[in-house]
Design an enzyme around this catalytic site. Structure first.
Site, PDB file in Angstrom:
ATOM      1  N   ALA A  44      44.868  42.270  33.620  1.00 28.01           N
ATOM      2  CA  ALA A  44      43.307  42.083  32.995  1.00 28.01           C
ATOM      3  C   ALA A  44      42.856  41.552  34.006  1.00 28.01           C
ATOM      4  CB  ALA A  44      44.024  40.961  31.926  1.00 28.01           C
ATOM      5  N   GLY A  92      36.871  40.108  32.372  1.00 28.64           N
ATOM      6  CA  GLY A  92      36.121  40.573  31.383  1.00 28.64           C
ATOM      7  C   GLY A  92      36.121  41.079  29.989  1.00 28.64           C
ATOM      8  N   CYS A 100      37.613  52.822  36.519  1.00 30.01           N
ATOM      9  CA  CYS A 100      36.100  52.990  36.692  1.00 30.01           C
ATOM     10  C   CYS A 100      36.367  53.712  37.850  1.00 30.01           C
ATOM     11  CB  CYS A 100      35.971  51.377  37.700  1.00 30.01           C
ATOM     12  SG  CYS A 100      36.667  50.395  38.796  1.00 30.01           S
TER      13      CYS A 100
END
Length: 423
Positions: free
Chosen positions: A241, A245, A356
């Site tokens: 985590a 965000g 990502c």
């Protein structure tokens, strides 16, 4: 005989050289190397060292092509002379530093014969009047890998995306305040609860930050939590985590959040962000590979550790550090984390997997493998209303963000997101 004093500004260039060495030779992330590389360098000089290194990494293939065009024999990639030339050239050709200042502050970084070489090569390039190409070149291995995965159009879009740092994206604690903060920050909004700001001062001094009205988060990174919708008091686990965000998003959306991360240092930042944003979560310091929740959750968000090649616009060092071996290593870890998380979702609950990364092995292949192994899971294509306009849903039901998407609005990070439902 005492050495003459070094030109003013040499310390920041020496720090930039240490930064480039940390990234290119030792494979360290630029931000991680910053503290050690800039020890003794403070204030604007520290910022300048970071800017020089980041812009050199953004333009590295083009800078090296210029250097090689005027040398009889190619300098070794890790030669101090090459690094000094990269630093001088990026200042003169990108950052607008007067050429005499750019060269005088790097010459003390090299000794003996290389000093004459650096001075001569720099002077030859400057006298030629040559400029860097408008469209930067990607490192050749990255270009080949992405062309094979996504095609030539994506590679061209990636080159355009890396030409300049991205704009500032922020996520709001209260989406109902979107119009207010758009006007206050002088930005634009691509989705409810999102503001994109072109011009701003230091982030901590920007209106709304200190009181926790918003936090910095690329529009792409906000999508995984968006796909879970309103929490209405239900329990969600945010795995891996930190720095938080998505934890903040989920808490603000009414979820009862358990935030798990293995890094005590990153957990410290998560706690600070929760405090500033006035949000609550149960924070656990644990390695997900060896931790088990006390009970199943209504939803799980796994933003898995990855190569992070999708954030190359703001962190160009990833293009020079990440190799296929790292992608393969991350893919093994992701598969392990995803398999464990799949056991912790209640029947009827949701599992959002995100990374990502622009590498299919860290996105599409992970979800395909899980679906093949777990017939109790199926993809739940997201409602298009949950996505920013211009972000499509793939025919497989997942969301793949690539360079070129939202280009007319400033672009976005590369991301993969899939929402799975346990039958």
């Amino acid at each position: 005989m005492a050495k003459p004093p070094e030109p003013l500004g040499t310390a920041s260039r020496r720090a930039a050289m240490r930064l480039l060495d940390a990234v290119l030779r030792r494979g360290e992330p630029l931000e991680q190397a910053l503290t050690a590389a800039t020890r003794g360098v403070h204030g604007p000089d520290r910022g300048l060292a970071h800017a020089i290194a980041a812009e050199a990494l953004r333009r590295l293939p083009d800078l090296d092509a210029l250097i090689d065009s005027v040398t009889d024999r190619a300098l070794p990639d890790d030669a101090k002379a090459r690094t000094a030339l990269r630093i001088a050239l990026v200042q003169a050709l990108v950052l607008g530093t007067p050429p005499h200042a750019a060269i005088s502050t790097v010459l003390p970084l090299v000794d003996g014969g290389p000093r004459k070489l650096v001075h001569g090569v720099f002077g030859t390039i400057m006298r030629s009047g040559v400029l860097l190409p408008e469209l930067p070149a990607l490192p050749a291995p990255v270009e080949l890998r992405w062309d094979a995965a996504w095609g030539e159009a994506m590679v061209d879009a990636a080159a355009r995306a890396i030409a300049a740092p991205p704009l500032l994206d922020v996520t709001l604690a209260d989406a109902a305040m979107t119009d207010h903060w758009r006007e206050t920050l002088g930005g634009t909004s691509l989705a409810p609860g999102h503001i994109r700001v072109a011009e701003h001062g230091p982030v901590p001094e920007t209106p709304g930050f200190a009181e926790g009205a918003w936090w910095v988060q690329d529009i792409a990174a906000s999508i995984p939590a968006r796909l879970l919708g309103a929490g209405e008091g239900r329990h969600v686990l945010d795995l891996c985590a930190a720095p938080g965000g998505k934890t903040l998003q989920l808490a603000a959306a009414g979820w009862r959040v358990g935030a798990v991360d293995a890094s005590p240092q990153r957990i410290k930042r998560l706690r600070e962000n929760l405090f500033r944003a006035r949000q609550k979560a149960e924070v656990v310091v644990a390695d997900v590979r060896r931790w088990t929740p006390p009970e199943p959750a209504d939803a799980i968000l796994l933003d898995a550790p990855c190569s992070a090649t999708g954030i190359f616009r703001r962190h160009p060092d990833v293009l020079h550090r990440v190799r296929p071996s790292i992608v393969a290593e991350m893919a093994v870890l992701q598969a392990e984390l995803l398999a464990r998380a799949a056991d912790w979702v209640k029947p009827g609950g949701s599992l959002v997997y995100a990374s990502c990364s622009l590498e299919p092995a860290e996105g599409e292949r992970q979800v395909e493998a899980l679906l093949a192994a777990r017939p109790d899971y199926a993809i739940a294509p997201p409602d298009a209303a949950l996505l920013p306009a211009g972000i499509p849903v793939a025919e497989q039901g997942w969301v793949r963000l690539l360079p070129g998407m939202l280009a007319d609005h400033g672009g976005c990070d590369g991301f993969f997101i899939a929402r799975l439902v346990r039958r």
